[in-house]
Enzyme design. Structure first.
Site, PDB file in Angstrom:
ATOM      1  N   VAL A 117      56.290  76.732 -57.845  1.00  0.00           N
ATOM      2  CA  VAL A 117      57.372  77.579 -57.356  1.00  0.00           C
ATOM      3  C   VAL A 117      58.690  76.859 -57.610  1.00  0.00           C
ATOM      4  CG1 VAL A 117      58.340  78.795 -55.367  1.00  0.00           C
ATOM      5  CG2 VAL A 117      55.864  78.525 -55.577  1.00  0.00           C
ATOM      6  N   GLY A 151      52.014  76.160 -55.440  1.00  0.00           N
ATOM      7  CA  GLY A 151      51.255  77.125 -54.666  1.00  0.00           C
ATOM      8  C   GLY A 151      49.823  77.196 -55.144  1.00  0.00           C
ATOM      9  N   GLY A 152      49.056  78.076 -54.535  1.00  0.00           N
ATOM     10  CA  GLY A 152      47.655  78.190 -54.883  1.00  0.00           C
ATOM     11  C   GLY A 152      47.427  78.660 -56.304  1.00  0.00           C
ATOM     12  N   PHE A 153      48.402  79.405 -56.877  1.00  0.00           N
ATOM     13  CA  PHE A 153      48.234  79.945 -58.222  1.00  0.00           C
ATOM     14  C   PHE A 153      49.295  79.439 -59.185  1.00  0.00           C
ATOM     15  CE2 PHE A 153      46.204  83.211 -55.539  1.00  0.00           C
ATOM     16  CZ  PHE A 153      44.928  83.138 -56.079  1.00  0.00           C
ATOM     17  N   GLY A 154      50.053  78.434 -58.809  1.00  0.00           N
ATOM     18  CA  GLY A 154      51.039  77.894 -59.728  1.00  0.00           C
ATOM     19  C   GLY A 154      52.253  77.345 -59.013  1.00  0.00           C
ATOM     20  N   ASP A 182      44.656  84.400 -46.289  1.00  0.00           N
ATOM     21  CA  ASP A 182      45.007  82.989 -46.507  1.00  0.00           C
ATOM     22  C   ASP A 182      46.159  82.575 -45.609  1.00  0.00           C
ATOM     23  OD1 ASP A 182      44.644  80.477 -47.597  1.00  0.00           O
ATOM     24  OD2 ASP A 182      45.852  80.882 -49.384  1.00  0.00           O
ATOM     25  N   GLY A 188      57.647  73.287 -55.127  1.00  0.00           N
ATOM     26  CA  GLY A 188      56.301  72.889 -54.717  1.00  0.00           C
ATOM     27  C   GLY A 188      55.268  73.576 -55.578  1.00  0.00           C
ATOM     28  N   LYS A 191      57.851  82.225 -58.451  1.00  0.00           N
ATOM     29  CA  LYS A 191      56.468  81.777 -58.503  1.00  0.00           C
ATOM     30  C   LYS A 191      55.965  81.986 -59.927  1.00  0.00           C
ATOM     31  CE  LYS A 191      52.032  82.652 -56.174  1.00  0.00           C
ATOM     32  NZ  LYS A 191      51.393  83.460 -55.128  1.00  0.00           N
TER      33      LYS A 191
END
Length: 617
Positions: free
Chosen positions: A306, A301-304, A417, A299, A320
């Site tokens: 995974v 994530g908020g910063f890249g 978050d 998927g 990640k």
């Protein structure tokens, strides 16, 4: 079969227990055999001690099992949570080297003790350590002193044995005419029955009479502890904040728990190693993830992205891969690495290591077989796999993970978050909090902070954070309340629909609860196969968490007590929350949104048009 030797530590080992506050007493290493390095028992021991500090029952008792190994720790009944957790954590580091490759061991600090074995400990036959004061009672005072000691210990023994399933502890003092007071405490592990606790303490008392000329004495066993002195050193019982009725008392306890956080920041940076032991080579990660192939992608994530991978030793991992343009720079990367390597709790995703090579920055986590809570909760088919028992286990796991971050970890941490996609599920559907890239450390007496860079997800962010950049542990409590309502309803906070009509998430939950129609809010995937009273109580708890004023929201310790139905009083009635901060306009036509909620907007007290606008975007 007696597996531990009876051990007495004489004066040259503990000359004066009054001055040995920082000493590790014992240890007593078992005589039932050794384990070999990298054996199944070795792995089970590593796992059980890793998860142990996350099993606090709220009263300083820790108990964990992994495969063959059972581990238990107990803090003295007057020790606050932060000091308790640090004591247990220190004991887990100290005991293994002292009892190298021993299958069972036990050791004591003044504030806690730790034991592990491949069997349940028997209080009648297991280890005992005796520590005593170097000074003797005068001959003239001997008889009266000892009568006072025996009388005090008998009274404390009776009180501790009847202490209940959460804690068996009693402290007090007694004075004989013409003599200085005798101060003492006794304690049993709460898993002992009242009868067994009484028997354990009676045996310890009998041993103590062999040293009846000493002004101070401690009897330490793996199941109970007895101690008395001629000076005051034991406080009354520490209680979690949720059972404190006096507000100033709660603040005072909170200050006590935070008193050493500034020093802890420095201590932990020195103690924890984020070096070679956690550093992965880029080539090994490329092999593990098939060079970050699309087929391995789990998927975004908020910063890249995974990716799933498999190391040479067969361990499944989640990698990640931080994007260079993601917005998470070196600072955020170091924050996540430094935080998660230090954090140890069964409801937090475990960081195995990291990789920094060229432009690549990678975080390597344990793999979560069932992905995120979001993938189950909001899927019309998968949601049916989340029966009430699984949802309850997930909720309590999240709550305990947050409690650890806020109150029991080495550092006081605000996640910032919390949302369904950041709650991962292992193979047994246990919940684990992930993604610490935006987390913040609080130190000392710091209660809140302000930022100009508001990060997080609309719908989950607290109003004071969205509108003013103000965040605290109570911001996480708000986000938890939103997640709890999503778990109860099975619907996203941005897309709540009832009877096919879009609704405001928080307002709808509050109105239905207020009108005694809370069952209409519960997920229909449950098919009414759930405890209605518990579901309604949990809606009440969630609404307490999302109240507008942060001071009105409970702490996570209180939330856990409420969820586990250990809150004896009637739950408080929540105040009406502000409208959700979810961006309805990205889902529904603006005209429909404003038509439906114009009345609610008109009731807002703010006269600042910009402020009002910011409350509904």
């Amino acid at each position: 079969m007696v597996l531990f030797l009876f051990l007495t530590l004489v004066c040259n080992c503990i000359c004066d227990i009054a001055t040995a506050q920082g000493d590790f007493w014992g240890p007593v290493c078992g005589i039932s055999g050794n384990y070999t390095h990298n054996s199944p028992y070795n792995q089970d021991l590593d796992n059980v001690l890793y998860t142990l500090t996350g099993t606090n029952n709220g009263f300083g008792f820790y108990n964990s099992t992994s495969g063959q190994v059972i581990a238990t720790a107990l803090c003295r009944g007057d020790v606050d949570p932060e000091k308790c957790r640090r004591c247990v954590d220190d004991a887990t580091r100290k005991l293994i080297p002292l009892c190298s490759n021993q299958i069972e061991a036990v050791g004591w600090y003044d504030h806690c003790f730790l034991k592990y074995s491949n069997r349940s400990f028997d209080y009648r036959i297991d280890a005992m350590v005796v520590g005593y004061n170097r000074n003797n009672v005068s001959t003239a005072s001997y008889d009266q002193w000892n009568r006072t000691v025996v009388k005090l210990l008998e009274a404390l023994r009776s009180e501790a044995a009847s202490g209940g399933q959460l804690r068996k502890y009693a402290s007090g003092n007694m004075t004989a005419p013409g003599l200085s007071p005798v101060y003492g405490y006794v304690q049993c592990t709460p898993d002992l029955s009242a009868t067994d606790c009484d028997d354990c303490l009676a045996r310890a008392t009998a041993v103590s009479r062999l040293y009846d000329r000493r002004l101070g004495l401690g009897i330490f066993t793996p199941s109970c502890v007895l101690r008395y002195e001629n000076y005051s050193g034991f406080n009354s019982t520490w209680y979690p904040a949720s059972v404190v009725t006096n507000q100033s008392g709660e603040r005072r306890q909170k200050r006590n728990r935070q008193a050493k956080l500034s020093n802890d920041l420095t201590d932990e940076r020195e103690e924890d190693n984020t070096g070679d032991g956690h550093l992965f080579d880029l080539s090994s990660i490329q092999v593990a993830t098939n060079n970050f192939s699309a087929g391995n992608k789990l998927g975004e994530g908020g910063f890249g992205p995974v990716y799933k991978g498999e190391l040479k030793d067969g361990r499944a991992i989640a990698v990640k891969r931080l994007c260079s343009h993601s917005g998470q720079g070196v600072k955020e990367f170091k924050t996540e690495v430094e935080l998660i390597i230090k954090l140890q709790h069964k409801n937090l995703v475990r960081l195995l290591g990291y990789c920094v090579q060229g432009t690549e920055r990678l975080l390597i986590y344990e793999f979560m077989a069932n992905n995120s809570l979001e993938t189950f909760l909001f899927d019309p088919n998968k949601c049916k796999e989340l029966d009430w028992a699984k949802r309850a286990n997930i909720v309590i796991g999240i709550a305990k993970g947050l409690r650890y971050l806020h109150e029991d970890s080495r550092l006081k941490i605000v996640h910032r978050d919390m949302k369904a996609s950041n709650i991962l599920l292992d193979a047994d559907m246990n919940s684990k909090i992930s993604d610490f890239g935006t987390a913040k450390i609080f130190g000392g007496d710091q209660m809140e902070a302000r930022t100009n860079r508001v990060v997080g997800t609309y719908g989950y962010m607290a109003p004071e954070y969205v509108m003013g950049g103000l965040f605290s542990t109570k911001s996480d409590v708000y986000s938890f309340g939103v997640v709890l309502l999503e778990i109860l309803s099975g619907q996203r906070n941005k897309r709540l629909c009832l009877d096919g009509e879009p609704q405001n998430f928080l307002s709808t939950a509050w109105c239905l609860w207020k009108e005694n129609k809370g069952v209409e809010f519960v997920d229909r995937c449950l098919l009414h196969n759930y405890p209605i009273d518990e579901a309604l109580r949990w809606i009440n708890i969630a609404l307490l968490c999302v109240q507008e004023d942060p001071q009105d929201r409970p702490t996570m310790s209180t939330v856990v007590f409420m969820l586990e139905d250990r809150w004896s009083a009637k739950l408080p009635a929540p105040s009406e929350p502000l409208l959700s901060f979810a961006r309805f306009m990205s889902v529904f036509e603006p005209q429909l949104y404003y038509a439906r909620f114009a009345a609610a907007l008109g009731q807002m007290t703010s006269t600042d048009e910009e402020s009002t606008h910011r409350q509904v975007i």
